[in-house]
Design a protein around this motif. Structure first.
Motif, PDB file in Angstrom:
ATOM      1  N   TYR A   1      26.686  -7.754 -14.511  1.00  0.00           N
ATOM      2  CA  TYR A   1      26.502  -8.178 -13.132  1.00  0.00           C
ATOM      3  C   TYR A   1      25.550  -9.353 -12.998  1.00  0.00           C
ATOM      4  O   TYR A   1      25.458  -9.949 -11.926  1.00  0.00           O
ATOM      5  N   GLN A   2      24.812  -9.689 -14.057  1.00  0.00           N
ATOM      6  CA  GLN A   2      23.941 -10.853 -14.024  1.00  0.00           C
ATOM      7  C   GLN A   2      23.763 -11.377 -15.443  1.00  0.00           C
ATOM      8  O   GLN A   2      23.728 -10.595 -16.390  1.00  0.00           O
ATOM      9  N   SER A   3      23.647 -12.686 -15.571  1.00  0.00           N
ATOM     10  CA  SER A   3      23.601 -13.313 -16.891  1.00  0.00           C
ATOM     11  C   SER A   3      22.190 -13.395 -17.449  1.00  0.00           C
ATOM     12  O   SER A   3      21.984 -13.928 -18.533  1.00  0.00           O
ATOM     13  N   TYR A   4      21.215 -12.906 -16.733  1.00  0.00           N
ATOM     14  CA  TYR A   4      19.832 -13.049 -17.158  1.00  0.00           C
ATOM     15  C   TYR A   4      19.124 -11.696 -17.127  1.00  0.00           C
ATOM     16  O   TYR A   4      19.563 -10.745 -16.469  1.00  0.00           O
ATOM     17  N   GLY A   5      18.023 -11.641 -17.850  1.00  0.00           N
ATOM     18  CA  GLY A   5      17.176 -10.458 -17.823  1.00  0.00           C
ATOM     19  C   GLY A   5      15.952 -10.709 -16.959  1.00  0.00           C
ATOM     20  O   GLY A   5      15.670 -11.835 -16.549  1.00  0.00           O
ATOM     21  N   SER A   6      15.211  -9.654 -16.695  1.00  0.00           N
ATOM     22  CA  SER A   6      13.999  -9.798 -15.885  1.00  0.00           C
ATOM     23  C   SER A   6      12.977  -8.760 -16.305  1.00  0.00           C
ATOM     24  O   SER A   6      13.320  -7.676 -16.790  1.00  0.00           O
ATOM     25  N   THR A   7      11.717  -9.116 -16.106  1.00  0.00           N
ATOM     26  CA  THR A   7      10.609  -8.215 -16.403  1.00  0.00           C
ATOM     27  C   THR A   7       9.643  -8.236 -15.227  1.00  0.00           C
ATOM     28  O   THR A   7       9.293  -9.308 -14.721  1.00  0.00           O
ATOM     29  N   THR A   8       9.246  -7.058 -14.795  1.00  0.00           N
ATOM     30  CA  THR A   8       8.293  -6.944 -13.690  1.00  0.00           C
ATOM     31  C   THR A   8       7.277  -5.866 -14.040  1.00  0.00           C
ATOM     32  O   THR A   8       7.648  -4.770 -14.471  1.00  0.00           O
ATOM     33  N   TYR A   9       5.993  -6.176 -13.859  1.00  0.00           N
ATOM     34  CA  TYR A   9       4.955  -5.158 -14.030  1.00  0.00           C
ATOM     35  C   TYR A   9       3.808  -5.472 -13.079  1.00  0.00           C
ATOM     36  O   TYR A   9       3.563  -6.635 -12.735  1.00  0.00           O
ATOM     37  N   GLY A  10       3.133  -4.419 -12.626  1.00  0.00           N
ATOM     38  CA  GLY A  10       2.055  -4.654 -11.686  1.00  0.00           C
ATOM     39  C   GLY A  10       1.479  -3.371 -11.146  1.00  0.00           C
ATOM     40  O   GLY A  10       1.645  -2.289 -11.717  1.00  0.00           O
ATOM     41  N   ALA A  11       0.802  -3.495 -10.011  1.00  0.00           N
ATOM     42  CA  ALA A  11       0.131  -2.356  -9.390  1.00  0.00           C
ATOM     43  C   ALA A  11       0.238  -2.476  -7.883  1.00  0.00           C
ATOM     44  O   ALA A  11       0.465  -3.562  -7.326  1.00  0.00           O
ATOM     45  N   ARG A  12       0.054  -1.329  -7.225  1.00  0.00           N
ATOM     46  CA  ARG A  12       0.120  -1.301  -5.766  1.00  0.00           C
ATOM     47  C   ARG A  12      -0.919  -0.312  -5.254  1.00  0.00           C
ATOM     48  O   ARG A  12      -1.008   0.826  -5.726  1.00  0.00           O
ATOM     49  N   LEU A  13      -1.705  -0.725  -4.277  1.00  0.00           N
ATOM     50  CA  LEU A  13      -2.660   0.130  -3.581  1.00  0.00           C
ATOM     51  C   LEU A  13      -2.133   0.404  -2.179  1.00  0.00           C
ATOM     52  O   LEU A  13      -1.633  -0.519  -1.508  1.00  0.00           O
ATOM     53  N   GLN A  14      -2.252   1.657  -1.711  1.00  0.00           N
ATOM     54  CA  GLN A  14      -1.669   2.027  -0.426  1.00  0.00           C
ATOM     55  C   GLN A  14      -2.647   2.852   0.396  1.00  0.00           C
ATOM     56  O   GLN A  14      -3.396   3.668  -0.144  1.00  0.00           O
ATOM     57  N   LEU A  15      -2.622   2.638   1.703  1.00  0.00           N
ATOM     58  CA  LEU A  15      -3.361   3.439   2.667  1.00  0.00           C
ATOM     59  C   LEU A  15      -2.413   3.809   3.796  1.00  0.00           C
ATOM     60  O   LEU A  15      -1.739   2.934   4.357  1.00  0.00           O
ATOM     61  N   GLY A  16      -2.345   5.101   4.117  1.00  0.00           N
ATOM     62  CA  GLY A  16      -1.462   5.551   5.178  1.00  0.00           C
ATOM     63  C   GLY A  16      -2.254   6.110   6.342  1.00  0.00           C
ATOM     64  O   GLY A  16      -3.145   6.948   6.158  1.00  0.00           O
ATOM     65  N   THR A  17      -1.971   5.651   7.543  1.00  0.00           N
ATOM     66  CA  THR A  17      -2.684   6.107   8.732  1.00  0.00           C
ATOM     67  C   THR A  17      -1.686   6.723   9.713  1.00  0.00           C
ATOM     68  O   THR A  17      -0.843   6.023  10.256  1.00  0.00           O
ATOM     69  N   PRO A  18      -1.765   8.031   9.943  1.00  0.00           N
ATOM     70  CA  PRO A  18      -0.870   8.647  10.928  1.00  0.00           C
ATOM     71  C   PRO A  18      -1.321   8.325  12.342  1.00  0.00           C
ATOM     72  O   PRO A  18      -2.518   8.331  12.648  1.00  0.00           O
ATOM     73  N   ILE A  19      -0.366   8.023  13.199  1.00  0.00           N
ATOM     74  CA  ILE A  19      -0.663   7.761  14.606  1.00  0.00           C
ATOM     75  C   ILE A  19      -0.419   9.023  15.426  1.00  0.00           C
ATOM     76  O   ILE A  19      -1.221   9.402  16.267  1.00  0.00           O
ATOM     77  N   ASN A  20       0.696   9.694  15.174  1.00  0.00           N
ATOM     78  CA  ASN A  20       0.954  11.020  15.736  1.00  0.00           C
ATOM     79  C   ASN A  20       1.876  11.749  14.776  1.00  0.00           C
ATOM     80  O   ASN A  20       2.074  11.305  13.642  1.00  0.00           O
ATOM     81  N   GLU A  21       2.426  12.886  15.206  1.00  0.00           N
ATOM     82  CA  GLU A  21       3.243  13.700  14.311  1.00  0.00           C
ATOM     83  C   GLU A  21       4.507  12.978  13.842  1.00  0.00           C
ATOM     84  O   GLU A  21       5.052  13.288  12.797  1.00  0.00           O
ATOM     85  N   ASP A  22       4.985  11.999  14.620  1.00  0.00           N
ATOM     86  CA  ASP A  22       6.246  11.324  14.299  1.00  0.00           C
ATOM     87  C   ASP A  22       6.069   9.894  13.799  1.00  0.00           C
ATOM     88  O   ASP A  22       6.999   9.325  13.221  1.00  0.00           O
ATOM     89  N   LEU A  23       4.911   9.318  14.040  1.00  0.00           N
ATOM     90  CA  LEU A  23       4.720   7.886  13.786  1.00  0.00           C
ATOM     91  C   LEU A  23       3.529   7.672  12.855  1.00  0.00           C
ATOM     92  O   LEU A  23       2.481   8.300  13.015  1.00  0.00           O
ATOM     93  N   GLY A  24       3.717   6.786  11.877  1.00  0.00           N
ATOM     94  CA  GLY A  24       2.646   6.471  10.960  1.00  0.00           C
ATOM     95  C   GLY A  24       2.824   5.069  10.386  1.00  0.00           C
ATOM     96  O   GLY A  24       3.916   4.500  10.401  1.00  0.00           O
ATOM     97  N   VAL A  25       1.715   4.513   9.899  1.00  0.00           N
ATOM     98  CA  VAL A  25       1.728   3.175   9.313  1.00  0.00           C
ATOM     99  C   VAL A  25       1.142   3.243   7.911  1.00  0.00           C
ATOM    100  O   VAL A  25       0.089   3.856   7.697  1.00  0.00           O
TER     101      VAL A  25
END
Length: 776
Positions: free
Chosen positions: A508-532
Motif C-alpha cells: 500500500y506504500q512504497s516507503y517505510g517509516s519510523t516514529t518514536y516519542g512521548a506524550r504527557l496528558q492531563l484530563g479535566t472533567p467538567i461534568n459527568e458527560d463532558l471532559g477535556v
C-alpha cells in the motif's frame, strides 16, 4: 507420647449459652448470691477448670435442695459453655456428684489443601480459634462456613475433612483438610417475564455468562452469588433507564444440576408499563430559598422516555447546587406521580430542610489491596461535613464504576452524638490485572503477534500501567503507558506514554517509516458527560526508502520527505469529549463526540495546526438490533511559512470508507514511472450508517455481532508542491456498502469486513475484504 488422628463426619447440634466462657480459665461473675444449699456438690474429673466455677452453675430451690429441674438446668448450662466434652450429674449418699470430661484446648487451627482461598480468609470465616476449647458442634458449623466461602468463588464441589491431632496434656491441633474440586460453572441463563428486551440484550447487561468454548478466556461463567446479586441490580437499573419505572427483578434463582455439574440460573422480571416524562417541576419548602434559581437545572425533559439515570443526575445536580447556595442540609427527593392509563410520570423535585447531621467518620473495610485514600477520594464529602444522602449514593456508584471491587456497599449508623453519622464502606477487592497474548493476520500489518500486560489498580493505588508489544510482518511497535486518575490529590487525571513504531514498505506504500516519542496528558472533567484532555506530544518521525523489485521510482513528494531526514514534532493539543453512551464497549444508545486539536511548533522542526471531529450516535431499534450513524472530518494546515509534512497529512482508507485499501484514496501522484503513491490531503470528511445485530443461533456470550453498513467520504486538497508532479486532487466522493463480523474477544475487537465500492476515482485502490484488530 503418641499422636492419633481422628475424623468426625457428623455431630449432634447443641445450643450454646449466650455469654459462655470465652477462655477456659475465665470464671463467671456471679451477680447475685446463691441461696444456701443443704446438698453437697462434688466435682470430679476437672483439671483446668476450678470446682467453684462448676458449682456456680447450680442454683438451689428455696428449701436449699437441688431438685430435678435445678440439676437439669445446671447440666444444660455446663454443656452450653463448650468447655466440656461430657457432663453427668448423679446423686449419691446425699451428695451431687458432677463427672466432667474437659474439652481439649486448641493449640493450633490450620488449613491444608486450600489454594484458591487464602488461610487468612478461611480463618476469618470460622469460629474455632487457637487457645479456645474444641467444640465438635462448632467444628461442624465451621465445615459449612468453609464450604460457603468456596461456593462464593465458584467451587461448589469442595469437601472439608476436619482432623484432630492429639498433642497430649489435653491439647490438640485442629486441621481442616480441604479438597477444592473443580470450578462450578453456570450452564444456562434464562429470563422470565421479559417482553421488551430479548435474552441476548439482557445477557449483555449482566456479568455472569453461561459456559461456552471461550469461557477459559473470558471468565464470568463461574457461579458467584455476589456477582448474581449484582446482576439482579444491573437488570433493574437497565430497565429503569429504558422507561420501566416499576420494574422488579423479583428473584435470581440458581439450581445445581448434578447431570451437568453446573448451575441453572434464572432471573424473574416483572417489567411493568413503559413510561414517558410528563411534567417536571421543582418545589422548594425551605424558607428563604429562591426556587427560580433551581428550575433550570433538571435534565429530565417532558415527553422523553422515562430514564432513571437522568433522574439520578438531576437529583445530584440539585444537591450540589444547594450546597453552593448555602443549604448543605437541604434534601432533594424526586417524587413520582404515575398515570398508569396514559403511561406518563410527573416528576416533582421536592426540596426540604433535612435534619442537621454531620459525618463523624468514614470507616472502610473489606479492601485487602486497595488503599483507603483511593476509596475516600471518590466521596464529595469528608469527616465533619454535613450528611448528604444524594452525594453518598453518588460515591457508591463511582466506586462501583472503578471496577476495582467485587462488591461495594455504603451504609450508615448512629455516631457518638444524635446529630452525628458514621459511614460504613464495605469494598471487597477483585483481580485487576491483565495479561493477553494475541496472534493473527491483518491486511495492513500482515501476520502479527501482540502481547499486552496491564494493571489498572497498581499496588492498590488506583494507578493504571500498561505495556503493549506488537510484532508484525510489516510493522513492529511498543507502547508503555501509566496514568494517575487523581494527580496531586486533585480531580485531574495525568498520564505519560512512551511509544515507538516501525512500518516497512508494503503493497500500500512504497516507503517505510519510523516514529518514536512521548506524550504527557492531563484530563479535566467538567461534568459527568463532558471532559477535556490536555496533552503535549514530542516525537521523531522519519521516512525511509527501500529498493523495490518493480524498478519504479518513489513519488517525488516521498523522495523529498525522505531527503529531509528525521524531523521532531513538538505539539501541545487538546481533546474535548462529550459522551452519554450507556456502555463504552458495546453501546446501544447515546451520543459520543470528540473534538481534537494539535498545534505543532512549540519547538521542534515543523509547524502545523490539525483539527479533527468524530461524532457517533447509537439507538436501540429492538432487543437485538442497534443503529449507529457517524460523521467525521478534519483539516490540517501549515503556519509560519511551512508546509505540512507528508506523514501528518490525511490518507483515505478503510477507517473512513470500507472497501478501500489503506492509503487507497485521496490525492495521488500519477507521474509516469513512479510508484504512484498516495501523497495525502489536508482535509477529509466521512459518514457512516450502520446496523449492528446479534447473530441468530450464536450464544450472546461468544461476543459475536454482525453489521451492515453504508460508508461515504473523501480526502482532498493536497497542500504540497506540485512542481514536476501530476497529482489527482479532486474531491471525489467515495462510497461503499457491505457487511461485517465483529468478535469482542478478550484481546480487543477483532473485525472482518467485506465492502463493495459504489463510487470511486479511477486511480483509487480497492480492497473488499479487510481484517482488523483494535478498540471498539
Amino acid at each position: 507420647m503418641t499422636q492419633r488422628n481422628r475424623s468426625f463426619r457428623s455431630g449432634a447440634a447443641v445450643c450454646r449459652l449466650a455469654g459462655a466462657l470465652g477462655l477456659i480459665f475465665a470464671t463467671p461473675v456471679i451477680t447475685e448470691a446463691a441461696p444456701p444449699s443443704q446438698d453437697t456438690i462434688v466435682v470430679e474429673g476437672n483439671r483446668r477448670i476450678d470446682a467453684e466455677t462448676v458449682r456456680s452453675y447450680f442454683h438451689a430451690s428455696p428449701d436449699g435442695h437441688f431438685d430435678d429441674a435445678a440439676r437439669d438446668a445446671a447440666l444444660k448450662a455446663l454443656i452450653a459453655t463448650g468447655l466440656f466434652e461430657k457432663v453427668s450429674i448423679e446423686r449419691a449418699d446425699g451428695r451431687l456428684v458432677v463427672q466432667l470430661s474437659e474439652a481439649p484446648v486448641l493449640d493450633r487451627v490450620a488449613f491444608e489443601g486450600n489454594r484458591k482461598v487464602k488461610d487468612v480468609d478461611l480463618a476469618a470465616a470460622i469460629e474455632s480459634k487457637p487457645r479456645g476449647p474444641l467444640q465438635r458442634a462448632i467444628v461442624q458449623s465451621d465445615v459449612g462456613r468453609i464450604m460457603e466461602a468456596y461456593r462464593r468463588v465458584g467451587r461448589a464441589a469442595v469437601s472439608v475433612d476436619p482432623q484432630i491431632i492429639d498433642r497430649g496434656n489435653g491439647r490438640v491441633d485442629l486441621i481442616y483438610a480441604v479438597t477444592e474440586g473443580a470450578k462450578t460453572p453456570v450452564r444456562q441463563i434464562d429470563f422470565t417475564g421479559n417482553k421488551a428486551f430479548g435474552k441476548r440484550q439482557l445477557s449483555a447487561v449482566i456479568k455472569t455468562s453461561a459456559t461456552h468454548m471461550l469461557s477459559f478466556l473470558t471468565g464470568g461463567n463461574v457461579y458467584d452469588p455476589d456477582r448474581v446479586a449484582q446482576d439482579q441490580e444491573q437488570l433493574r437499573l437497565y430497565y429503569r433507564s429504558k422507561g420501566y419505572a416499576d420494574v422488579r427483578v423479583s428473584s435470581a434463582k440458581a439450581e445445581y444440576d448434578p447431570a451437568t455439574k453446573g448451575f441453572m440460573l434464572s432471573f424473574a422480571i416483572d417489567e411493568g408499563p413503559l413510561y414517558h416524562f410528563r411534567e417536571v417541576s421543582v418545589a422548594c419548602n425551605v424558607p428563604g430559598m429562591d426556587c427560580d434559581k433551581l428550575r433550570g437545572l433538571p435534565t429530565a425533559h417532558p415527553g422523553a422516555v422515562f430514564d432513571g439515570n437522568t433522574l439520578d443526575k438531576a437529583t445530584e445536580l440539585l444537591a450540589i447546587e444547594l450546597a453552593k447556595l448555602g443549604y448543605p442540609f437541604a434534601q432533594v427527593t424526586p417524587r413520582l406521580t404515575r398515570d398508569a392509563t396514559a403511561q406518563r410520570i410527573d416528576v416533582a423535585f421536592v426540596i426540604e430542610q433535612g435534619p442537621r447531621a454531620y459525618v463523624e467518620r468514614i470507616e472502610i473495610h473489606g479492601n485487602t489491596r486497595t488503599r483507603d485514600y483511593v476509596i475516600r477520594r471518590e466521596f464529595d464529602i469528608a469527616e465533619g461535613d454535613p450528611y448528604n444522602k444524594t452525594l453518598i449514593d453518588r460515591a457508591e456508584r463511582r466506586l462501583k464504576n472503578l471496577n476495582y471491587f467485587k462488591t461495594v456497599k455504603i451504609s450508615n449508623r448512629p455516631g457518638s452524638a444524635p446529630d452525628h453519622v458514621i459511614l460504613d464502606v464495605e469494598a471487597v477487592d477483585q483481580a485487576t490485572g491483565d495479561f493477553n497474548i494475541a496472534g493473527g493476520y491483518s491486511t495492513v500489518d500482515g501476520a502479527l503477534v501482540e502481547v499486552k500486560v496491564g494493571e489498572r489498580n497498581f499496588y492498590g493505588t488506583g494507578k493504571n500501567v500498561q505495556a503493549i508489544f506488537t510484532y508484525g510482518q510489516y510493522a513492529r511497535g511498543i507502547n508503555l503507558a501509566a496514568s494517575e486518575p487523581y494527580f496531586l490529590g486533585t480531580k485531574v487525571a495525568a498520564g505519560i506514554e512512551l511509544f515507538g513504531r516501525q512500518n516497512d514498505a508494503n503493497n500500500y506504500q512504497s516507503y517505510g517509516s519510523t516514529t518514536y516519542g512521548a506524550r504527557l496528558q492531563l484530563g479535566t472533567p467538567i461534568n459527568e458527560d463532558l471532559g477535556v484532555q490536555w496533552r503535549y506530544s514530542i516525537y521523531n518521525q522519519n521516512i525511509t526508502l527501500s529498493p523495490n523489485s518493480s524498478g519504479l521510482t518513489p513519488s517525488l513528494a516521498v523522495r523529498q520527505a525522505a531527503a529531509a531526514g528525521p524531523t521532531w514534532v513538538s505539539a501541545p493539543g487538546s481533546t474535548t469529549t462529550y459522551s452519554t453512551l450507556d456502555n463504552t464497549k458495546s453501546p446501544t444508545s447515546g451520543i459520543r463526540s470528540q473534538l481534537s486539536q494539535d498545534l505543532a511548533g512549540l519547538g521542534g522542526d515543523v509547524k502545523f495546526l490539525k483539527t479533527t471531529e468524530d461524532v457517533r450516535y447509537y439507538k436501540s431499534l429492538n432487543s437485538d438490533l442497534v443503529g449507529m450513524v457517524r460523521a467525521q472530518g478534519g483539516y490540517v494546515t501549515g503556519w509560519g511559512g511551512q508546509q505540512v509534512p507528508l506523514m501528518n497529512n490525511f490518507f483515505g482508507g478503510p477507517t473512513m470508507v470500507r472497501g478501500f485499501a489503506p492509503n487507497g484514496f485521496g490525492p495521488r501522484d500519477l507521474t509516469p514511472g513512479t510508484t504512484m503513491d498516495n501523497v495525502g490531503g489536508s482535509a477529509y470528511w466521512a459518514t457512516t450508517a450502520e446496523l449492528q445485530s446479534a447473530i441468530p443461533g450464536v450464544p450472546n456470550e461468544y461476543g459475536l455481532r454482525a453489521t451492515a453498513f453504508v460508508d461515504a467520504g473523501s480526502v482532498f486538497r493536497y497542500s504540497g508542491s506540485t512542481a514536476s508532479l501530476q497529482v489527482a486532487n479532486k474531491n471525489v466522493v467515495r462510497s461503499s456498502v457491505g457487511a461485517g463480523l465483529t468478535w469482542a474477544s478478550p484481546f480487543g475487537a477483532l473485525t472482518v469486513d467485506y465492502a463493495v465500492p459504489l463510487t470511486k476515482a479511477a486511480d483509487d485502490v480497492v480492497q473488499p475484504l479487510r481484517f482488523s484488530a483494535g478498540g471498539f
